[in-house]
Design a protein around this motif. Structure first.
Motif, PDB file in Angstrom:
ATOM      1  N   ALA A  65     -67.647  63.249 -60.868  1.00  0.00           N
ATOM      2  CA  ALA A  65     -68.470  62.208 -60.260  1.00  0.00           C
ATOM      3  C   ALA A  65     -69.239  61.438 -61.317  1.00  0.00           C
ATOM      4  CB  ALA A  65     -69.448  62.822 -59.255  1.00  0.00           C
ATOM      5  N   VAL A  66     -69.632  60.228 -60.947  1.00  0.00           N
ATOM      6  CA  VAL A  66     -70.602  59.449 -61.710  1.00  0.00           C
ATOM      7  C   VAL A  66     -71.733  59.133 -60.730  1.00  0.00           C
ATOM      8  CG1 VAL A  66     -71.080  57.333 -62.978  1.00  0.00           C
ATOM      9  CG2 VAL A  66     -68.853  58.470 -63.230  1.00  0.00           C
ATOM     10  N   MET A  67     -72.947  59.589 -61.051  1.00  0.00           N
ATOM     11  CA  MET A  67     -74.092  59.452 -60.158  1.00  0.00           C
ATOM     12  C   MET A  67     -75.105  58.475 -60.751  1.00  0.00           C
ATOM     13  SD  MET A  67     -72.984  61.567 -57.907  1.00  0.00           S
ATOM     14  CE  MET A  67     -74.389  61.493 -56.787  1.00  0.00           C
ATOM     15  N   LEU A  68     -75.697  57.647 -59.883  1.00  0.00           N
ATOM     16  CA  LEU A  68     -76.703  56.684 -60.303  1.00  0.00           C
ATOM     17  C   LEU A  68     -78.016  56.965 -59.582  1.00  0.00           C
ATOM     18  CD1 LEU A  68     -73.896  55.197 -60.840  1.00  0.00           C
ATOM     19  CD2 LEU A  68     -75.233  53.084 -60.695  1.00  0.00           C
ATOM     20  N   ARG A  69     -79.118  56.898 -60.317  1.00  0.00           N
ATOM     21  CA  ARG A  69     -80.430  57.065 -59.692  1.00  0.00           C
ATOM     22  C   ARG A  69     -80.932  55.769 -59.075  1.00  0.00           C
ATOM     23  NH1 ARG A  69     -84.575  58.319 -63.294  1.00  0.00           N
ATOM     24  NH2 ARG A  69     -83.396  57.250 -64.919  1.00  0.00           N
ATOM     25  N   LYS A  70     -80.516  54.634 -59.654  1.00  0.00           N
ATOM     26  CA  LYS A  70     -80.942  53.337 -59.150  1.00  0.00           C
ATOM     27  C   LYS A  70     -79.935  52.292 -59.588  1.00  0.00           C
ATOM     28  CE  LYS A  70     -83.909  52.548 -63.179  1.00  0.00           C
ATOM     29  NZ  LYS A  70     -85.295  52.286 -63.652  1.00  0.00           N
ATOM     30  N   PRO A  71     -79.904  51.129 -58.937  1.00  0.00           N
ATOM     31  CA  PRO A  71     -78.986  50.074 -59.346  1.00  0.00           C
ATOM     32  C   PRO A  71     -79.199  49.685 -60.809  1.00  0.00           C
ATOM     33  CG  PRO A  71     -79.920  49.573 -57.202  1.00  0.00           C
ATOM     34  CD  PRO A  71     -80.669  50.762 -57.724  1.00  0.00           C
ATOM     35  N   GLY A  72     -78.071  49.503 -61.517  1.00  0.00           N
ATOM     36  CA  GLY A  72     -78.150  49.116 -62.913  1.00  0.00           C
ATOM     37  C   GLY A  72     -78.147  50.271 -63.880  1.00  0.00           C
ATOM     38  N   ASP A  73     -78.296  51.505 -63.383  1.00  0.00           N
ATOM     39  CA  ASP A  73     -78.219  52.664 -64.259  1.00  0.00           C
ATOM     40  C   ASP A  73     -76.820  52.782 -64.859  1.00  0.00           C
ATOM     41  OD1 ASP A  73     -80.776  53.506 -64.035  1.00  0.00           O
ATOM     42  OD2 ASP A  73     -80.362  55.324 -62.900  1.00  0.00           O
ATOM     43  N   PRO A  74     -76.701  53.322 -66.069  1.00  0.00           N
ATOM     44  CA  PRO A  74     -75.378  53.496 -66.667  1.00  0.00           C
ATOM     45  C   PRO A  74     -74.549  54.565 -65.969  1.00  0.00           C
ATOM     46  CG  PRO A  74     -77.060  54.501 -68.040  1.00  0.00           C
ATOM     47  CD  PRO A  74     -77.784  53.726 -66.974  1.00  0.00           C
ATOM     48  N   GLY A  75     -75.190  55.447 -65.224  1.00  0.00           N
ATOM     49  CA  GLY A  75     -74.458  56.485 -64.512  1.00  0.00           C
ATOM     50  C   GLY A  75     -74.475  57.800 -65.277  1.00  0.00           C
ATOM     51  N   MET A  76     -74.481  58.882 -64.541  1.00  0.00           N
ATOM     52  CA  MET A  76     -74.528  60.218 -65.103  1.00  0.00           C
ATOM     53  C   MET A  76     -73.255  60.957 -64.707  1.00  0.00           C
ATOM     54  SD  MET A  76     -77.434  63.148 -64.348  1.00  0.00           S
ATOM     55  CE  MET A  76     -77.116  63.089 -62.564  1.00  0.00           C
ATOM     56  N   ALA A  77     -72.463  61.376 -65.692  1.00  0.00           N
ATOM     57  CA  ALA A  77     -71.242  62.118 -65.407  1.00  0.00           C
ATOM     58  C   ALA A  77     -71.586  63.506 -64.888  1.00  0.00           C
ATOM     59  CB  ALA A  77     -70.389  62.224 -66.667  1.00  0.00           C
ATOM     60  N   ALA A  78     -70.846  63.948 -63.871  1.00  0.00           N
ATOM     61  CA  ALA A  78     -71.129  65.233 -63.248  1.00  0.00           C
ATOM     62  C   ALA A  78     -69.837  65.863 -62.750  1.00  0.00           C
ATOM     63  CB  ALA A  78     -72.113  65.057 -62.091  1.00  0.00           C
ATOM     64  N   THR A  79     -69.896  67.153 -62.506  1.00  0.00           N
ATOM     65  CA  THR A  79     -68.810  67.869 -61.836  1.00  0.00           C
ATOM     66  C   THR A  79     -69.419  68.642 -60.676  1.00  0.00           C
ATOM     67  OG1 THR A  79     -69.025  69.833 -63.236  1.00  0.00           O
ATOM     68  CG2 THR A  79     -67.486  68.122 -63.966  1.00  0.00           C
ATOM     69  N   SER A  80     -68.630  68.856 -59.632  1.00  0.00           N
ATOM     70  CA  SER A  80     -69.147  69.598 -58.480  1.00  0.00           C
ATOM     71  C   SER A  80     -68.099  70.565 -57.952  1.00  0.00           C
ATOM     72  CB  SER A  80     -69.574  68.645 -57.365  1.00  0.00           C
ATOM     73  OG  SER A  80     -68.454  67.967 -56.815  1.00  0.00           O
ATOM     74  N   THR A  81     -68.598  71.656 -57.405  1.00  0.00           N
ATOM     75  CA  THR A  81     -67.778  72.638 -56.715  1.00  0.00           C
ATOM     76  C   THR A  81     -68.459  72.948 -55.391  1.00  0.00           C
ATOM     77  OG1 THR A  81     -67.118  73.621 -58.819  1.00  0.00           O
ATOM     78  CG2 THR A  81     -66.719  74.920 -56.835  1.00  0.00           C
ATOM     79  N   GLN A  82     -67.694  73.008 -54.324  1.00  0.00           N
ATOM     80  CA  GLN A  82     -68.285  73.311 -53.026  1.00  0.00           C
ATOM     81  C   GLN A  82     -67.311  74.069 -52.148  1.00  0.00           C
ATOM     82  OE1 GLN A  82     -68.288  68.916 -51.950  1.00  0.00           O
ATOM     83  NE2 GLN A  82     -68.049  69.804 -49.892  1.00  0.00           N
ATOM     84  N   LEU A  83     -67.880  74.799 -51.208  1.00  0.00           N
ATOM     85  CA  LEU A  83     -67.096  75.439 -50.154  1.00  0.00           C
ATOM     86  C   LEU A  83     -67.671  75.023 -48.818  1.00  0.00           C
ATOM     87  CD1 LEU A  83     -66.513  77.492 -52.665  1.00  0.00           C
ATOM     88  CD2 LEU A  83     -65.690  78.978 -50.837  1.00  0.00           C
ATOM     89  N   ASN A  84     -66.776  74.661 -47.905  1.00  0.00           N
ATOM     90  CA  ASN A  84     -67.150  74.318 -46.535  1.00  0.00           C
ATOM     91  C   ASN A  84     -66.460  75.276 -45.574  1.00  0.00           C
ATOM     92  OD1 ASN A  84     -67.729  72.000 -48.159  1.00  0.00           O
ATOM     93  ND2 ASN A  84     -67.703  70.702 -46.349  1.00  0.00           N
ATOM     94  N   TRP A  85     -67.193  75.723 -44.574  1.00  0.00           N
ATOM     95  CA  TRP A  85     -66.619  76.515 -43.493  1.00  0.00           C
ATOM     96  C   TRP A  85     -66.717  75.726 -42.205  1.00  0.00           C
ATOM     97  CZ3 TRP A  85     -68.977  78.517 -47.669  1.00  0.00           C
ATOM     98  CH2 TRP A  85     -68.420  79.645 -48.283  1.00  0.00           C
ATOM     99  N   PHE A  86     -65.733  75.928 -41.311  1.00  0.00           N
ATOM    100  CA  PHE A  86     -65.649  75.126 -40.098  1.00  0.00           C
ATOM    101  C   PHE A  86     -66.055  75.876 -38.828  1.00  0.00           C
ATOM    102  CE2 PHE A  86     -62.110  73.417 -42.868  1.00  0.00           C
ATOM    103  CZ  PHE A  86     -62.883  72.407 -43.393  1.00  0.00           C
ATOM    104  N   ARG A  87     -65.804  77.176 -38.760  1.00  0.00           N
ATOM    105  CA  ARG A  87     -66.121  77.911 -37.524  1.00  0.00           C
ATOM    106  C   ARG A  87     -67.624  77.846 -37.236  1.00  0.00           C
ATOM    107  NH1 ARG A  87     -63.626  82.376 -38.606  1.00  0.00           N
ATOM    108  NH2 ARG A  87     -65.366  83.696 -39.249  1.00  0.00           N
ATOM    109  N   SER A  88     -68.426  78.232 -38.207  1.00  0.00           N
ATOM    110  CA  SER A  88     -69.867  78.027 -38.166  1.00  0.00           C
ATOM    111  C   SER A  88     -70.170  77.055 -39.298  1.00  0.00           C
ATOM    112  CB  SER A  88     -70.615  79.347 -38.376  1.00  0.00           C
ATOM    113  OG  SER A  88     -72.013  79.131 -38.404  1.00  0.00           O
ATOM    114  N   PRO A  89     -70.351  75.769 -38.999  1.00  0.00           N
ATOM    115  CA  PRO A  89     -70.393  74.745 -40.042  1.00  0.00           C
ATOM    116  C   PRO A  89     -71.372  75.084 -41.176  1.00  0.00           C
ATOM    117  CG  PRO A  89     -70.276  73.699 -37.910  1.00  0.00           C
ATOM    118  CD  PRO A  89     -70.464  75.169 -37.657  1.00  0.00           C
TER     119      PRO A  89
END
Length: 262
Positions: A65-89
């Protein structure tokens, strides 16, 4: 190690949820199962390659990902890992980045209809610490969003109420206990989900909650493990002075029905 506290909390939460929601025998999605869906949603699920496969019980996503705190920011490179479950969201999301040379961790935890969101720099300095109704409503929309984008096999879930709009658009309401959120889905001529927007995901900043439209235009569909999924997407708030794209994401991997954090 910088960020160890959030890393450890995320790993512990994942282990607990894997134990609380073990895999069970899942039904195989069939074409007759799609009959209640609006026509564009039905075509989307068919085009995704979901029919003939078991309805997923959880999924693991990895993104750049590239994340911005406000318009015009150069952007912050990031990585993410997540798990989602569906039975009990449930959604357990950990993002790693660097800001001003310091390691940063962002931790989202959504379970039992409640959400928390925290951001910490250099392991000790808390930048964001949110909980309560606003962030819980916002995260419920995010859970719905990721269900629609990455788990088309699960769109027959009875907690989803669909309303047709036209041949390329449909509305959906997701009810998770006492939380109820709505969104609109737009499909392109290739029967791909091209955009998703909701007015139920408020933007929070400087201790102020702003009720603004949130959208996630997506593109670059590819075959991933036999499913046709988007690999690029943005997260956008419609502000009074124009749209603000605060995050751009690239999908690295998705795995369904996992039994360990990976």
């Amino acid at each position: 190690m910088a960020g160890r506290s959030f890393d450890t909390r995320w790993a512990a939460a994942v282990a607990a949820e894997l134990a609380a929601q073990p895999l069970a025998v899942a039904p195989v999605l069939t074409e007759p199962d799609l009959a209640p869906l609006p026509a564009p949603v039905r075509r989307y699920v068919l085009a995704s390659g979901a029919v003939g496969r078991p309805v997923p019980q959880n999924m693991r996503l990895e993104m750049d990902a590239v994340m911005l705190r406000k318009p015009g920011d150069p952007g912050m490179a990031a990585t993410s890992t997540q798990l989602n479950w569906f039975r009990s969201p449930t959604r357990l999301f950990l993002m790693k980045a660097r800001m001003f040379g310091l390691p940063v961790r962002a931790l989202h935890i959504y379970r039992e209809e409640q959400a928390t969101f925290q951001v910490r720099a250099a392991r000790l300095v808390t930048i964001v610490d949110q909980s309560g109704e606003s962030i819980s409503d916002a995260e419920t929309v995010t859970v719905l969003n990721e269900l629609c984008i990455f788990a088309p096999r699960a769109l027959v879930d009875r907690r989803l109420t669909w309303q047709p709009i036209d041949d390329r658009t449909a509305a959906v309401t997701f009810t998770n206990g006492r939380r109820r959120v709505a969104a609109t889905l737009l499909f392109n001529e290739r029967d791909e989900l091209a955009d998703f927007w909701s007015d139920d995901r408020p933007e929070s900043g400087d201790n102020v909650v702003h009720h603004r439209r949130w959208s996630t235009p997506m593109s670059d569909y590819r075959d991933i493990g036999g499913l046709r999924l988007p690999t690029r997407g943005d997260a956008v708030y419609q502000r009074p002075d124009g749209p603000f794209t605060y995050g751009s994401f690239t999908l690295r991997s998705v795995t369904y029905d996992v039994t360990e954090a990976g």
